[in-house]
Design a protein around this motif. Structure first.
Motif, mmCIF file in Angstrom:
data_model
loop_
_atom_site.group_PDB
_atom_site.id
_atom_site.type_symbol
_atom_site.label_atom_id
_atom_site.label_comp_id
_atom_site.label_asym_id
_atom_site.label_seq_id
_atom_site.Cartn_x
_atom_site.Cartn_y
_atom_site.Cartn_z
ATOM 1 N N ILE A 69 0.711 -1.287 -0.047
ATOM 2 C CA ILE A 69 -0.203 -0.088 -0.115
ATOM 3 C C ILE A 69 1.028 1.228 0.016
ATOM 4 O O ILE A 69 0.687 2.057 -0.842
ATOM 5 N N ALA A 70 1.895 1.248 0.877
ATOM 6 C CA ALA A 70 2.793 2.483 0.959
ATOM 7 C C ALA A 70 3.472 2.777 -0.347
ATOM 8 O O ALA A 70 3.620 3.767 -0.873
ATOM 9 N N SER A 71 4.163 1.808 -1.146
ATOM 10 C CA SER A 71 4.642 1.646 -2.174
ATOM 11 C C SER A 71 3.931 2.368 -3.295
ATOM 12 O O SER A 71 4.213 3.257 -4.062
ATOM 13 N N ALA A 109 -4.251 7.928 -1.360
ATOM 14 C CA ALA A 109 -4.996 6.749 -0.662
ATOM 15 C C ALA A 109 -5.396 5.558 -1.438
ATOM 16 O O ALA A 109 -5.194 4.413 -1.152
ATOM 17 N N ARG A 110 -6.296 5.929 -2.240
ATOM 18 C CA ARG A 110 -7.213 4.842 -2.935
ATOM 19 C C ARG A 110 -6.177 4.128 -3.744
ATOM 20 O O ARG A 110 -6.270 3.053 -4.068
ATOM 21 N N ALA A 111 -5.175 4.979 -4.515
ATOM 22 C CA ALA A 111 -4.128 4.357 -5.370
ATOM 23 C C ALA A 111 -3.424 3.168 -4.466
ATOM 24 O O ALA A 111 -2.919 2.211 -4.883
ATOM 25 N N GLU A 158 -11.263 15.364 4.570
ATOM 26 C CA GLU A 158 -10.971 14.430 3.358
ATOM 27 C C GLU A 158 -9.245 13.932 3.293
ATOM 28 O O GLU A 158 -8.630 14.661 3.264
ATOM 29 N N GLY A 159 -9.321 12.765 2.958
ATOM 30 C CA GLY A 159 -7.884 12.312 2.778
ATOM 31 C C GLY A 159 -7.621 10.773 3.703
ATOM 32 O O GLY A 159 -6.579 10.367 3.333
ATOM 33 N N GLY A 160 -8.708 10.418 4.494
ATOM 34 C CA GLY A 160 -8.587 9.396 5.204
ATOM 35 C C GLY A 160 -9.596 8.127 4.626
ATOM 36 O O GLY A 160 -10.943 8.725 4.460
ATOM 37 N N VAL A 161 -9.022 7.209 4.314
ATOM 38 C CA VAL A 161 -10.065 6.087 3.729
ATOM 39 C C VAL A 161 -9.790 4.852 4.227
ATOM 40 O O VAL A 161 -8.766 4.375 4.300
#
Length: 135
Positions: A15-17, A126-128, A97-100
């Motif tokens: 996820i982080a990458s 975040a979604r990516a 906005e920005g937390g998913v």
């Protein structure tokens, strides 16, 4: 008793990458935070040039998304809609906005929070990251 998926370290790294790649592709200097289902920090990464405050906002957005089991944008919309008393909600500090949340089989297994650019772009990053593990 039910079984529930959990984020493993390999998932967090993936996820982080992917989130970092999305940010770099767009030349966005951000901080990326990943938390478990209880809002506990698993990963924090502040990219070069990201504002110092983003290192506080990204984990707060992720924590809010995990604890609320919904996008942090929902809380921003409630407040912007005039319900100012919602600012006093306990344990929710990233109501932007920005937390998913990371949802699997109807269960929250964690969340990604991003801060540093426009809120909609934070959510895009975040979604990516989540898409990299198929969620």
């Amino acid at each position: 008793m039910k079984s529930k998926a959990v984020l493993e370290f390999a998932d967090v790294k993936t996820i982080a990458s992917a989130a970092e790649a999305e940010a770099l592709k767009n030349n966005w200097a951000v901080t990326i935070a990943i938390v478990d289902d209880g809002g506990h920090l698993l990963h924090l990464q502040r990219l070069d040039g990201a504002p110092p405050i983003s290192s506080h906002l990204a984990p707060a957005k992720a924590n809010t998304a995990a604890m609320g089991r919904r996008d942090s944008k929902i809380y921003e919309d409630v407040i912007n809609g005039g319900r100012m008393s919602f600012l006093s909600a306990p344990y929710l500090h990233g109501m932007l906005e920005g937390g998913v949340p990371i949802m699997k089989d109807g269960q929250c297994i964690g969340a990604v929070g991003v801060s540093g650019v426009k809120s909609s772009e934070d959510a895009q990053i975040a979604r990516a990251g989540m898409a990299a593990i198929g969620l």
